[in-house]
Write a protein that holds these residues in place. Structure first.
Motif, PDB file in Angstrom:
ATOM      1  N   THR A 295      -0.850 -24.399   3.910  1.00 33.79           N
ATOM      2  CA  THR A 295      -1.994 -23.717   3.287  1.00 33.79           C
ATOM      3  C   THR A 295      -3.246 -24.571   3.444  1.00 33.79           C
ATOM      4  O   THR A 295      -3.172 -25.801   3.493  1.00 33.79           O
ATOM      5  N   ASP A 301      -6.739 -17.250   4.896  1.00 30.09           N
ATOM      6  CA  ASP A 301      -5.961 -16.408   5.816  1.00 30.09           C
ATOM      7  C   ASP A 301      -5.122 -17.222   6.790  1.00 30.09           C
ATOM      8  O   ASP A 301      -4.492 -16.665   7.691  1.00 30.09           O
ATOM      9  N   TYR A 302      -5.112 -18.522   6.630  1.00 29.05           N
ATOM     10  CA  TYR A 302      -4.384 -19.388   7.553  1.00 29.05           C
ATOM     11  C   TYR A 302      -2.888 -19.064   7.579  1.00 29.05           C
ATOM     12  O   TYR A 302      -2.276 -18.837   6.532  1.00 29.05           O
ATOM     13  N   GLN A 303      -2.298 -19.052   8.780  1.00 29.63           N
ATOM     14  CA  GLN A 303      -0.869 -18.801   8.955  1.00 29.63           C
ATOM     15  C   GLN A 303      -0.224 -19.966   9.705  1.00 29.63           C
ATOM     16  O   GLN A 303      -0.697 -20.347  10.769  1.00 29.63           O
TER      17      GLN A 303
END
Length: 376
Positions: A295, A301-303
């Protein structure tokens, strides 16, 4: 070869008492952990919490384990190492049936190091992540040391002695605050090998002396006398037995001493352990593998790139780090005809930072000692 044991010991001594909690504890923020649970975690060094895992994700994890067991069973059966792949047995019994025929099957499964998508889905699940953020903050990294633990009945190599997780990482990470989650996938109790912890053993922030290796295992074992003096724990009064239903979570940290009890039941006690830390700190994994960023506060919106990270096999990296001694040791220990696919030795750089006082097949793989044949 190896790390300076005296330097490692000095790091454990150098952390002043009563500072670990003070420097690591964040202000409470609302989330899955109540204010009371948050305070209890820091006071005891652990917390048993229900409701952090999703039932469907847990079912997916069990299905993924079934698939891993099938791979090992069919390989052993094809090689003629077992006569019955036990296909009709269920989740808690199939691996036990295989283990009865091939006593190192648990080690083979433990060593596979495959991170199925079901595992990463659980690791990054929203509620579990939210609880860890309460403890560590908004930026989280997943540590490369995660483990599937197939604790088969009466399997001595799966009996983990008293230790601190810090004992398996390099001293540059001993002052880190690492969140550890131990998740039983079946009900865990005293009979089938649940966990025990030493409450309050984290408060000094120190790492006690350990030695290698306990019994016929690759595990280091904490020196109880040193722990009582250095960590301020009472091995009798501070021991807490953690009986837990499947899917609940035992939240700990890398400083809290813990162990698992023997499995005296007829079924396998399956569990998964996962770890998180701050991404800007060293992970202590001897330069073998980086953490995975999970995270980012500045990028909601990070994956995570699970596929690329999971493709880096830490077991193979450990073998390369130790100059590929495992294959040579297998020839010394088992004979030249042994299939490398069934190498049941586990060794790595952590062995270099503790005195080896008991030799077995795992230390043979580490140090190529043919004189320990037959002693494991």
């Amino acid at each position: 070869m190896g790390l300076d044991r005296a330097a490692a010991a000095s790091v454990g001594e150098s952390t002043p008492p009563a500072t670990f909690v003070g420097r690591s504890k964040l202000p409470y923020t609302p989330g899955p952990l109540s204010a009371e649970e948050f305070a209890l975690y820091w006071e005891q060094g652990f917390l048993i919490k229900r409701g952090l895992t999703n039932p469907q994700l847990l079912r997916n994890v069990r299905d993924a384990i079934d698939a891993e067991v099938d791979v090992v069973a069919e390989a052993l059966h094809k090689a003629g190492e077992i006569s019955d792949p036990c296909r009709e047995e269920g989740f808690e019994r199939r691996h036990a049936c295989i283990e009865q025929q091939y006593p190192s099957a648990s080690v083979l499964l433990h060593k596979r190091g495959i991170l199925p998508p079901a595992f990463s889905d659980l690791w990054a699940s929203p509620t579990l992540t939210a609880a860890v953020k309460q403890l560590l903050g908004p930026d989280l990294a997943g540590h490369p040391v995660w483990n599937l633990r197939p604790k088969a009945p009466q399997q001595g190599e799966m009996n983990v002695p008293w230790h601190q997780d810090n004992a398996y990482v390099s001293p540059d990470a001993w002052n880190n605050f690492t969140v550890v989650a131990w998740i039983p996938l079946v009900d865990a109790d005293e009979r089938n090998g649940c966990m025990q912890v030493l409450k309050g053993g984290h408060r000094s922030g120190r790492t006690a002396k350990h030695t290698c290796c306990q019994g016929g295992t690759w595990y280091v074992e904490m020196d109880e006398q040193d722990a009582q003096q250095k960590l301020g724990v009472d091995m009798q009064q501070d021991t807490v037995t953690c009986q837990m239903p499947a899917g609940s979570v035992l939240l700990m940290n890398a400083h809290i001493p813990h162990r698992s009890l023997p499995n005296l039941s007829s079924g396998v006690r399956w569990s998964l352990d996962l770890r998180w830390q701050r991404p800007d700190l060293p992970n202590g994994f001897f330069g073998l593998k980086d953490c995975i960023i999970l995270t980012k506060q500045d990028d909601p919106d990070y994956q995570p790139d699970w596929k690329s990270w999971a493709a880096v096999d830490r077991g193979k990296l450990q073998a390369q780090k130790m100059n590929d001694t495992s294959k040579s040791a297998m020839s010394e220990y088992y004979g030249d005809g042994t299939d490398a696919a069934f190498d049941a030795t586990v060794h790595g750089p952590w062995m270099d930072q503790w005195e080896i006082i008991n030799h077995n097949k795992h230390t043979a793989a580490h140090s190529l000692r043919p004189d320990v044949k037959g002693k494991a």
